[in-house]
Design an enzyme around this catalytic site. Structure first.
Site, mmCIF file in Angstrom:
data_model
loop_
_atom_site.group_PDB
_atom_site.id
_atom_site.type_symbol
_atom_site.label_atom_id
_atom_site.label_comp_id
_atom_site.label_asym_id
_atom_site.label_seq_id
_atom_site.Cartn_x
_atom_site.Cartn_y
_atom_site.Cartn_z
ATOM 1 N N LYS A 156 -2.472 7.079 1.065
ATOM 2 C CA LYS A 156 -2.372 7.452 2.488
ATOM 3 C C LYS A 156 -1.420 8.638 2.597
ATOM 4 O O LYS A 156 -0.231 8.494 2.878
ATOM 5 C CB LYS A 156 -1.894 6.251 3.303
ATOM 6 C CG LYS A 156 -2.226 6.351 4.781
ATOM 7 C CD LYS A 156 -2.148 5.000 5.448
ATOM 8 C CE LYS A 156 -2.182 5.078 6.953
ATOM 9 N NZ LYS A 156 -3.430 5.598 7.509
ATOM 10 N N GLU A 171 -16.162 6.414 4.111
ATOM 11 C CA GLU A 171 -15.400 6.042 5.314
ATOM 12 C C GLU A 171 -15.319 7.251 6.229
ATOM 13 O O GLU A 171 -15.749 8.347 5.877
ATOM 14 C CB GLU A 171 -14.003 5.555 4.928
ATOM 15 C CG GLU A 171 -13.151 6.625 4.264
ATOM 16 C CD GLU A 171 -11.697 6.195 4.064
ATOM 17 O OE1 GLU A 171 -11.184 5.403 4.863
ATOM 18 O OE2 GLU A 171 -11.083 6.693 3.110
ATOM 19 N N ARG A 201 0.841 -1.209 0.000
ATOM 20 C CA ARG A 201 0.000 0.000 0.000
ATOM 21 C C ARG A 201 0.875 1.258 0.000
ATOM 22 O O ARG A 201 0.554 2.243 -0.657
ATOM 23 C CB ARG A 201 -0.946 -0.019 1.206
ATOM 24 C CG ARG A 201 -2.019 1.070 1.127
ATOM 25 C CD ARG A 201 -3.098 0.898 2.174
ATOM 26 N NE ARG A 201 -2.610 1.175 3.516
ATOM 27 C CZ ARG A 201 -3.353 1.055 4.628
ATOM 28 N NH1 ARG A 201 -4.621 0.649 4.537
ATOM 29 N NH2 ARG A 201 -2.839 1.318 5.806
#
Ligand SMILES: Cc1ncc(COP(=O)(O)O)c(C=O)c1O
Length: 330
Positions: free
Chosen positions: A175, A209, A73
């Site tokens: 992220k 989210e 990720r």
């Protein structure tokens, strides 16, 4: 135990990308970084990070949870920001070395060592708004953390936000710090106006989210959560809970759903947030259009508790690790 994220082990791992190549990584005493004020990260937000944990078992050895999924990720985040991408061996090696170095500082489960790899663009150029950072620094911080649920699970209150997004179409699954900066204002407003713990971002009615966790609906036989797309962060805890849910006989429904469906569902479905920090935290109440809607009876439900236990049992070595999610250190 000190507040989450405020205490650090006294060594960290660091590597630099310069002249087109990654230089050798080192474990060094944790100390301030010397960065030129023109560094790309300060001006154009070339930064991404990861967050995951190492656990210490009764045998004294550390285990890192889903190391290679977090490395993948981070690579995806770095690539999406056009930053130098650390290769698997470099980043996984840095994490393994820093955990091994600090293994005496890992609290016993449910405590853990929180791991924070961070990549920053260090190119010295304030004219590079539309150019990538071709120099970078990668480091891995470690922080001993306690039991998130000390004193019992307190059900969370979420403000349902139907207009603002926490990110953008192109960076939702990256992220990167900018996403947290975008979410901060709405979260502070929701705390002040409604006493909410978090905001559930649902731009245009699409339930996505919260600011730092994924959202799941859970009944006695089904788990519903948004299907993967580029609008939100693909949580490793989310994936772990879905896989464990399948093992436990739940039907896993990864699909888009709207605020209307959500408000109807919470009379019979539990709601929970998934993420590394809290694993699976119960949601007791939603606030929408100024109205408070209870999730079932507002108390933590048995299904989220069962799934959280299944996950924590693997992390602490109580249950077998049949999917090789753990990397043993030493
Ligand atoms: C925006 C956001 N969504 C979801 C998550 C959950 O991801 P993970 O389960 O990999 O910790 C996090 C936290 O890491 C997050 O910051």
């Amino acid at each position: 135990m000190a507040q989450f994220g405020t205490v650090f082990c006294d060594h960290f791992a660091i590597a630099r990308f310069t002249n087109g190549a990654w230089q050798e990584a080192a474990i060094e005493p944790l100390a301030p970084l010397a960065l030129h004020p023109a560094s790309h990260v300060f001006h154009y937000a070339s930064t991404c990070f990861e967050g995951f944990k190492a656990y210490r078992w009764d045998d004294g050895k550390a285990r890192i949870f889903r190391l290679y999924d977090h490395v993948a990720r981070m690579q995806k985040s770095a690539a999406s920001l056009h930053m130098p991408v650390p290769d698997v061996d470099l980043l996984a090696g840095m994490v393994i070395d820093v955990v091994a170095h600090n293994s005496d500082d890992i609290p016993a489960p449910p405590g853990a060592l929180y791991l924070r790899p961070t990549l920053i663009g260090t190119l010295q150029n304030i004219g590079a708004a539309a150019a990538p950072s071709t120099e970078a620094t990668l480091f891995v911080l470690t922080s001993p953390v306690g039991d998130y649920f000390e004193g019992g699970a307190r059900p969370l209150k979420l403000l349902v936000e139907d207009q603002k997004a926490r990110s953008t179409e192109q960076l939702g699954s990256t992220k990167t710090g900018g996403n947290y900066a975008a979410a901060l204002g709405p979260i502070l407003d929701a705390k002040e106006k409604y006493g909410a713990d978090q905001v559930l971002f649902c731009p245009g009615g699409d339930v996505q989210e919260t600011g730092a966790a994924n959202f799941l609906l859970i009944s006695d036989d089904e788990i519903i959560t948004k299907a993967l797309d580029t609008s939100f962060l693909h949580g490793i805890t989310r994936d772990s809970i879905l896989r464990l849910g399948e093992d436990l006989g739940y039907k896993v429904s990864e699909r888009d759903f709207t605020i209307d469906e959500l408000l109807q569902a919470v009379s019979t479905y539990e709601a929970a947030l998934s993420g590394t920090a809290a694993s699976l935290a119960p949601v007791g109440c939603l606030v929408y259009n100024g109205e408070e809607i209870r999730v079932i009876d507002g108390k933590p439900g048995p299904n989220a508790e069962k799934l959280r236990r299944a996950l924590q049992d693997i992390q602490s070595g109580v249950a077998p690790d049949t999917r090789n999610w753990l990397t043993e250190i030493g």
